[in-house]
Design an enzyme around this catalytic site. Structure first.
Site, mmCIF file in Angstrom:
data_model
loop_
_atom_site.group_PDB
_atom_site.id
_atom_site.type_symbol
_atom_site.label_atom_id
_atom_site.label_comp_id
_atom_site.label_asym_id
_atom_site.label_seq_id
_atom_site.Cartn_x
_atom_site.Cartn_y
_atom_site.Cartn_z
ATOM 1 N N LYS A 35 -42.639 19.151 -5.193
ATOM 2 C CA LYS A 35 -43.434 18.117 -5.930
ATOM 3 C C LYS A 35 -44.706 17.803 -5.089
ATOM 4 O O LYS A 35 -44.762 18.157 -3.807
ATOM 5 C CB LYS A 35 -42.478 16.896 -6.246
ATOM 6 C CG LYS A 35 -42.238 16.046 -4.817
ATOM 7 C CD LYS A 35 -40.966 15.336 -5.129
ATOM 8 C CE LYS A 35 -40.663 14.431 -4.146
ATOM 9 N NZ LYS A 35 -39.389 13.651 -4.184
ATOM 10 N N TYR A 255 -66.313 3.353 16.515
ATOM 11 C CA TYR A 255 -66.410 2.142 15.739
ATOM 12 C C TYR A 255 -65.800 0.921 16.198
ATOM 13 O O TYR A 255 -64.824 0.996 16.800
ATOM 14 C CB TYR A 255 -66.084 2.302 14.300
ATOM 15 C CG TYR A 255 -67.100 3.090 13.537
ATOM 16 C CD1 TYR A 255 -68.116 2.533 13.270
ATOM 17 C CD2 TYR A 255 -66.521 4.483 13.012
ATOM 18 C CE1 TYR A 255 -69.094 3.579 12.381
ATOM 19 C CE2 TYR A 255 -67.149 5.290 12.058
ATOM 20 C CZ TYR A 255 -68.843 4.840 11.950
ATOM 21 O OH TYR A 255 -69.449 5.644 11.147
HETATM 22 C C1 LIG Z 1 -38.283 14.040 -3.294
HETATM 23 C C2 LIG Z 1 -36.871 14.383 -3.615
HETATM 24 C C3 LIG Z 1 -35.916 14.904 -3.084
HETATM 25 C C4 LIG Z 1 -36.235 15.923 -1.535
HETATM 26 O O1 LIG Z 1 -36.380 14.571 -0.665
HETATM 27 P P1 LIG Z 1 -36.479 14.938 0.873
HETATM 28 O O2 LIG Z 1 -36.411 13.685 1.599
HETATM 29 O O3 LIG Z 1 -38.054 15.301 0.977
HETATM 30 O O4 LIG Z 1 -35.561 15.987 1.257
HETATM 31 C C5 LIG Z 1 -34.802 15.234 -3.390
HETATM 32 N N1 LIG Z 1 -34.471 14.660 -4.759
HETATM 33 C C6 LIG Z 1 -35.100 13.817 -5.598
HETATM 34 C C7 LIG Z 1 -34.747 13.276 -6.750
HETATM 35 C C8 LIG Z 1 -36.465 13.498 -4.901
HETATM 36 O O5 LIG Z 1 -37.293 12.763 -5.603
#
Ligand SMILES: *Cc1c(COP(=O)(O)O)cnc(C)c1O
Length: 364
Positions: A35, A255
């Site tokens: 994702k 800055y």
């Molecule tokens: C993002 C997500 C994961 C992966 O989590 P990580 O901590 O990046 O391994 C797994 N399950 C769900 C439902 C998620 O939203």
């Protein structure tokens, strides 16, 4: 000389990290979480690199699932938040996408809408995180409703998410697993609970499917930053030294003049800034790799530049020399911690500007 800011993505590191997930959870199938544009690494190239070794992919946006299909991937693809609209049910059927069902309106939509072909669903159980999911007591009745509609395939899965698995000493994880097991007790179908922290730290959470995300990209999911097996950061955020300044004691840098040279000294200006995803809140002292040596950041981060203290370098640094913000001698977790965030956010906030350059292991 080009500005030279780019995010080099090592496809071999992605594969090695997925192998590490498999080794940690040898009896489970792997749903690779890609994702948020593959955690900022690039959705399709990441999925392509993992295509041979992942059993499924997980995303949250339909557009991402459809991009994976358009790229020719025929894997199981799971939408972690399920449909957002009724139209999404038809998109799921058309793309053979699997839906996580967390809410009663989604159940009703599946029951009320006849789909051209049935979809595979996963029932999300709220085992204690209290974000998404059904109350444990209602899981049996949700399952029964879903088994009775022709829109849903028979093999219904169960999924839950762990809130505190990143802390190996927190007993909340054990309680969540008990609640999850009780909620789907006696029902057939695969179960999935483990994120990266579950994969590496909680064998009892592995079940039939694991869902590693951040570990695939090479960062530790744990609060203490330790990852067990050696994860290889897949992204190196690289820039160049664009100037070497010889400044006087008392000269301010950057800055707000927040940092001043304590002595006469060389300061390097590097072509990476917050416009490339480097966190503006990283304080002076945060390590940056320059000419293969770790040196401290000094002063505020600009949009396109940052400054480093070059006193510690025995070799002389020249304009054009390479600098690496993370992914080389500096781990992404170190920069994240210094800036008060986590590696997940560093990755996801890498904007399009530093061009992604994909390399195979040993490639340049
Ligand atoms: C993002 C997500 C994961 C992966 O989590 P990580 O901590 O990046 O391994 C797994 N399950 C769900 C439902 C998620 O939203």
């Amino acid at each position: 000389m080009s500005r030279g800011a780019e995010a080099r993505i090592d496809l071999g590191a992605l594969r090695a990290n997925l192998s590490a997930a498999r080794a940690a959870a040898p009896r489970s199938r792997v749903m690779a979480v890609v994702k948020s544009d593959g955690y900022g690494h690039g959705l399709v190239p990441v999925a392509g690199a993992l295509a041979e070794s992942a059993d499924a992919f997980a995303v949250t946006d339909f557009s991402e699932a459809e991009a994976l299909r358009a790229a020719g991937l025929r894997h199981r693809i799971v939408l972690l938040q399920g449909p957002y609209t009724v139209e999404d049910l038809h998109r799921a059927a058309a793309g053979n996408l699997e839906l996580v069902i967390h809410s009663q309106w989604q159940v009703a939509a599946l029951v009320e809408n006849r789909l051209p072909s049935p979809v595979t669903v996963w029932i999300k159980v709220d085992s204690g995180m209290h974000r998404l999911g059904f109350e444990p007591e209602s899981v049996q009745s949700v399952w029964r409703q879903l088994t009775e509609t022709s829109s849903v395939r028979a093999d219904i899965g169960f999924l839950t998410h762990l809130a505190c698995a990143d802390d190996r000493d927190d007993s909340a994880t054990r309680r969540q697993l008990e609640v999850f097991e009780a909620a789907c007790g006696g029902l057939p179908g695969p179960r999935s609970a483990a994120n990266s922290a579950g994969v590496l730290g909680w064998p009892a959470s592995h079940y039939e499917w694991v869902r590693p995300g951040v570990m695939l990209y090479g960062a530790s999911p744990f609060v203490d930053g330790h990852a067990g097996p050696d994860l290889q950061p897949a992204m190196a955020l690289e820039g160049r030294v664009v100037a070497v300044r010889h400044l006087r004691a008392g000269d301010p840098v950057g800055y707000g003049a927040t940092w001043r040279c304590p002595v006469d000294m060389p300061v390097g200006i590097v072509s990476l800034g917050y416009g490339d995803g480097y966190p503006r809140h990283a304080p002076s002292g945060t390590p940056v790799e320059v000419a293969e040596v770790r040196v401290p950041l000094v002063g505020r981060i600009s949009m396109d530049m940052l400054a480093v203290d070059l006193r510690g370098l025995s070799v002389s640094v020249r304009e054009g020399d390479q600098a690496v913000a993370w992914g080389g001698k500096v781990r992404p977790e170190e920069v994240a911690k210094a800036a008060g965030t986590i590696a997940y956010e560093l990755f996801c906030r890498t904007p399009p500007r530093p061009q992604r350059r994909y390399v195979e292991p040993g490639g340049g």
